[in-house]
Motif scaffolding. Sequence first.
Motif, mmCIF file in Angstrom:
data_model
loop_
_atom_site.group_PDB
_atom_site.id
_atom_site.type_symbol
_atom_site.label_atom_id
_atom_site.label_comp_id
_atom_site.label_asym_id
_atom_site.label_seq_id
_atom_site.Cartn_x
_atom_site.Cartn_y
_atom_site.Cartn_z
ATOM 1 N N GLY A 270 -2.211 3.157 -0.082
ATOM 2 C CA GLY A 270 -1.030 4.004 -0.211
ATOM 3 C C GLY A 270 -0.360 4.163 1.134
ATOM 4 N N VAL A 271 0.961 4.372 1.093
ATOM 5 C CA VAL A 271 1.735 4.505 2.326
ATOM 6 C C VAL A 271 1.344 5.804 3.042
ATOM 7 N N ARG A 272 1.154 5.721 4.342
ATOM 8 C CA ARG A 272 0.806 6.901 5.144
ATOM 9 C C ARG A 272 1.797 7.018 6.297
ATOM 10 N N SER A 273 2.188 8.249 6.627
ATOM 11 C CA SER A 273 3.084 8.413 7.776
ATOM 12 C C SER A 273 2.283 8.322 9.076
ATOM 13 N N GLU A 274 1.041 8.746 9.057
ATOM 14 C CA GLU A 274 0.205 8.710 10.254
ATOM 15 C C GLU A 274 -1.095 7.964 9.956
ATOM 16 N N ILE A 275 -1.510 7.127 10.884
ATOM 17 C CA ILE A 275 -2.822 6.506 10.768
ATOM 18 C C ILE A 275 -3.645 6.958 11.976
ATOM 19 N N ASP A 276 -4.772 7.618 11.695
ATOM 20 C CA ASP A 276 -5.548 8.252 12.766
ATOM 21 C C ASP A 276 -6.448 7.293 13.539
ATOM 22 N N THR A 277 -6.890 6.227 12.837
ATOM 23 C CA THR A 277 -7.865 5.332 13.453
ATOM 24 C C THR A 277 -7.320 4.694 14.734
ATOM 25 N N GLY B 84 -4.345 -3.583 6.963
ATOM 26 C CA GLY B 84 -3.732 -3.093 5.734
ATOM 27 C C GLY B 84 -4.143 -1.661 5.450
ATOM 28 N N PHE B 85 -3.600 -1.062 4.423
ATOM 29 C CA PHE B 85 -3.763 0.329 3.970
ATOM 30 C C PHE B 85 -2.832 1.225 4.789
ATOM 31 N N GLY B 86 -1.800 1.717 4.156
ATOM 32 C CA GLY B 86 -0.975 2.745 4.789
ATOM 33 C C GLY B 86 0.279 2.264 5.480
ATOM 34 N N ILE B 87 0.469 0.934 5.578
ATOM 35 C CA ILE B 87 1.631 0.441 6.320
ATOM 36 C C ILE B 87 2.839 0.301 5.386
#
Lengths: 394, 258
Positions: free
Chosen positions: B177-184, B204-207
């Motif tokens: 799913g699309v995420r505005s922030e990726i913490d990793t 991938g994941f969140g972009i």
Amino acid sequence: MSKGRYGIHGGQYIPETLMNEIIKLENAYEKYKNDPEFVAELDKLNREYAGRPSLLYYAENMTKDLGGAKIYFKREDLNHTGSHKINNVLGQCLLAKRMGKTRVIAETGAGQHGVATATAAALMGLECEIFMGKVDTERQALNCYRMELLGAKVHPVTTGTMTLKDAVNDAFKEWVSRVDDTLYVLGSVMGPHPYPMIVRDFQSVISREARAQILELEGRLPTAVMACVGGGSNAMGMFYNFINDKDVRLIGCEAAGRGVDTGETAATMATGTLGVFHGMKSYFCQNEYGQIAPVYSISAGLDYPGVGPEHAYLKDTGRAEYVPVTDDEAVDAFEYIARTEGIISAIESAHAVAHLMKIAPEMSKDDIIICNLSGRGDKDVAAIARYRGREINE
Amino acid sequence: MSKISDAFSHGKAFVGFITAGDPTLDTTKEIILKMAQAGCDLVEIGIPFSDPIAEGPVIQNANIRALSNKVTTDDVFEMTSEISGKIDIPLAYMTYLNVLFRYGYDRFLEKARNAGISGVIIPDLPFEEKDELSSVASKYGIDVISLIAPTSEERIKTIAKNAEGFVYEVSSLGVTGVRSEIDTDLRKLTGAIKSETDVPVAIGFGIGTPEQAKKYAAFADGVIVGSAIVNIIAEYGKDAPDKVYEFVKSMKDAIKDI
């Protein structure tokens, strides 16, 4: 072949994100299961909090009425929280504490595992969130509110059939999102290794006690032991310490819903095929393309399209027998045991009672059957009334 | 070099995901063509599954839509073989292990190869269980793509050393799913993977935006985008191909000069 195999079944078919967490759980379990302090603490909780050992009760009225084998019930319904589920959650929540977790999540069908998890979490000061299919939150509204009283947050799951399978899906998704402080307290002998082993070990107290109790009361082993099977935790607990007693028949009773030939059934052993789902290789109700089938049973706790891998193995080897029991038969048994023995059993357990009513009369008076009464039926009373066409307020 | 790895040999790669049969198989074909024209380097075709436990609501709903259209694995094979000859980028299937298991690994992989598939991505097949599939897939020259997650830690080495095609680096905990922030710390994670293998690494994941794609393509070999594309398809249905084209082009443009 990977770890946690029962013949061809079992394994660890889960996303990579969870693999390290599963390995940590396995290591923690291996470390603590024989740790004297852990064992003593669990034993104390079992005795002083859950009320173990549970009774082995001679059902004299049913024995006389059915006119065959001597019938005993293992009274897991008398445990604190009203079912066998407490045996497993006390162990897993204690393990969660040892692992430094502050939060537990769980799936639930009938709500018994959810209530037990919420109870153990309240006792041990753990944050608790429960995933429950929306259909189940409605047909088991009482258990739903019990969980909230115990301080748990209940998430109604609105995907798929909105029952147990979907609750497991969402519990896994939640765990993938937050593994650091959280342990997924799985409620049955299913999922990826080490869960089928851990849950079996914690539930095996049922047959450890039952075996000693029957030897003391009768001086011999039973002809058969039986239990209902959804994922299969109470059955695995009832079978486990009798597996090496080759003359003792092991009988699992699964939910046939409206009948194994109707499509509205949850009888995995009778209608399922080999597959890989929810972390394990086992039997599942599915179509030719591997799409998991929508299943149905009056019993929310047995309304699941798969079965634990060790049961699948016991079926393959022929060591255990599995039989389907319909809604109608289970409801009849629910009413019969209430009238005859004064016991309101869970509708799940009533599936085993129904099959007991079929086989006991065909056996001789020298035979002994132990049937596991996995839970009490307060939660089911309103639903059974509706089934009989009576609307009552819970 | 495998056909999948080859997709990463023309600069930073854009990998796009769509669910087969959402909204129809004909539209899926049209979208794949448009994605290729827009510069997509590799297309992941999702074979719908009833219980996709690694997916967030966007892709889960696409699975439900496709299954309610009665799309089967055989239909997806047929659609794939009709499209694969018309494009020159590699194609991979993304689905859950039971779809392959129930069909039979041999039978599935043979049909996949014949349809023009070069790789499979199976989110519920971790390293420990991979052999049962990859031993069969190698017969058909199909790569089984390995995933590495922010929680993989000391597992990175083993997984990376055995990777083929590309390494699918999962950006975040949780589902797709699309995420505005990726913490990793993805720069660090990518570095850890790359120190163990020469196989390309895609995140991938969140972009979902060109800015995010540019940021991660600075250190990874490519980016994988699923939910953002599936969202467009959910919104525009049969009119989605041109919209997907514009989106893929904007993403590819953002990363091609890095």
